[in-house]
Design a protein around this motif. Sequence first.
Motif, mmCIF file in Angstrom:
data_model
loop_
_atom_site.group_PDB
_atom_site.id
_atom_site.type_symbol
_atom_site.label_atom_id
_atom_site.label_comp_id
_atom_site.label_asym_id
_atom_site.label_seq_id
_atom_site.Cartn_x
_atom_site.Cartn_y
_atom_site.Cartn_z
ATOM 1 N N UNK A 34 8.666 7.711 10.019
ATOM 2 C CA UNK A 34 9.186 7.223 11.284
ATOM 3 C C UNK A 34 8.172 6.223 11.821
ATOM 4 N N UNK A 35 8.648 5.015 12.106
ATOM 5 C CA UNK A 35 7.752 3.959 12.566
ATOM 6 C C UNK A 35 7.147 4.360 13.911
ATOM 7 N N UNK A 36 5.840 4.195 14.020
ATOM 8 C CA UNK A 36 5.134 4.500 15.259
ATOM 9 C C UNK A 36 4.620 5.934 15.335
ATOM 10 N N UNK A 37 5.150 6.827 14.529
ATOM 11 C CA UNK A 37 4.716 8.225 14.567
ATOM 12 C C UNK A 37 3.965 8.633 13.305
ATOM 13 N N UNK A 38 3.642 7.687 12.469
ATOM 14 C CA UNK A 38 2.989 7.991 11.195
ATOM 15 C C UNK A 38 1.613 7.346 11.165
ATOM 16 N N UNK A 39 0.623 8.090 10.630
ATOM 17 C CA UNK A 39 -0.716 7.505 10.547
ATOM 18 C C UNK A 39 -0.829 6.593 9.318
ATOM 19 N N UNK A 40 -1.806 5.701 9.360
ATOM 20 C CA UNK A 40 -1.985 4.712 8.295
ATOM 21 C C UNK A 40 -2.303 5.361 6.954
ATOM 22 N N UNK A 41 -3.017 6.467 6.983
ATOM 23 C CA UNK A 41 -3.380 7.142 5.736
ATOM 24 C C UNK A 41 -2.158 7.615 4.974
ATOM 25 N N UNK A 42 -1.192 8.150 5.682
ATOM 26 C CA UNK A 42 0.035 8.623 5.028
ATOM 27 C C UNK A 42 0.821 7.453 4.452
ATOM 28 N N UNK A 43 0.904 6.367 5.196
ATOM 29 C CA UNK A 43 1.611 5.176 4.701
ATOM 30 C C UNK A 43 0.910 4.645 3.454
ATOM 31 N N UNK A 60 11.430 -0.579 -0.220
ATOM 32 C CA UNK A 60 11.372 0.068 1.090
ATOM 33 C C UNK A 60 12.757 -0.034 1.704
ATOM 34 N N UNK A 61 13.340 1.113 1.983
ATOM 35 C CA UNK A 61 14.673 1.146 2.573
ATOM 36 C C UNK A 61 14.542 1.486 4.048
ATOM 37 N N UNK A 62 14.968 0.567 4.903
ATOM 38 C CA UNK A 62 14.914 0.772 6.343
ATOM 39 C C UNK A 62 16.284 1.270 6.783
ATOM 40 N N UNK A 63 16.321 2.433 7.432
ATOM 41 C CA UNK A 63 17.599 3.004 7.874
ATOM 42 C C UNK A 63 18.233 2.060 8.895
ATOM 43 N N UNK A 64 19.464 1.684 8.635
ATOM 44 C CA UNK A 64 20.163 0.755 9.512
ATOM 45 C C UNK A 64 19.681 -0.676 9.376
ATOM 46 N N UNK A 65 18.908 -0.954 8.343
ATOM 47 C CA UNK A 65 18.363 -2.307 8.143
ATOM 48 C C UNK A 65 18.423 -2.717 6.694
ATOM 49 N N UNK A 66 17.552 -3.622 6.347
ATOM 50 C CA UNK A 66 17.531 -4.176 4.994
ATOM 51 C C UNK A 66 16.696 -3.314 4.053
ATOM 52 N N UNK A 67 16.870 -3.586 2.773
ATOM 53 C CA UNK A 67 15.995 -3.029 1.758
ATOM 54 C C UNK A 67 15.017 -4.130 1.368
ATOM 55 N N UNK A 68 13.741 -3.800 1.366
ATOM 56 C CA UNK A 68 12.693 -4.776 1.075
ATOM 57 C C UNK A 68 12.046 -4.420 -0.254
ATOM 58 N N UNK A 69 11.973 -5.373 -1.145
ATOM 59 C CA UNK A 69 11.397 -5.159 -2.466
ATOM 60 C C UNK A 69 10.053 -5.865 -2.537
ATOM 61 N N UNK A 70 8.998 -5.130 -2.881
ATOM 62 C CA UNK A 70 7.647 -5.672 -2.954
ATOM 63 C C UNK A 70 7.083 -5.456 -4.351
ATOM 64 N N UNK A 71 6.181 -6.355 -4.746
ATOM 65 C CA UNK A 71 5.543 -6.252 -6.053
ATOM 66 C C UNK A 71 4.059 -6.543 -5.917
#
Length: 159
Positions: A34-43, A60-71
């Motif tokens: 959950x954005x804003x409720x998660x610490x950086x270490x967990x991310x 990265x799948x954002x609920x209600x948003x886009x899917x972002x693909x990173x490499x």
Amino acid sequence: MRVRIDSKIHDLSDEIQLDKNKKHSIEAVIDRLVIGQTNKGRVTDSVETALKLGTGVVLVSVIGGDELLFSEHFACVYDSISLGEIEPRTFSFNSPHGACPECTGLGVKMEIDPDLVLNQELSLVDGAIRPWQFQNCIRATGIAGKTLRVFHSHTGAGT
């Protein structure tokens, strides 16, 4: 642990039926954050785990948003265009490594414009080659005139 098969999330403890004659999209679900409720270490841990499991690619799948693909590779994940290791010389026009192959880092290209050189309405003898007009090269004693006469005698063209 969860997986996403054909855009549907399943728990691995459930029995999952797959059609063996169909191509499936199978993705591991590493974490839900959950954005804003998660610490950086967990991310950080989740992304590192995903990169390791996904051989350098993370979706990265954002609920209600886009899917972002990173490499983490120097390549586009969509069309496989790749780059070499990025270095300071990559951005230097003085280095052949970073210079544009078309202009060799100068920003301009030397090209001949046929419209400026050739006059399509004239014959060779009458001055179709514009640079020859200004230097009186077509005179009988000039090299261009002699070249044209030899060319004409061999081919019948040029007049």
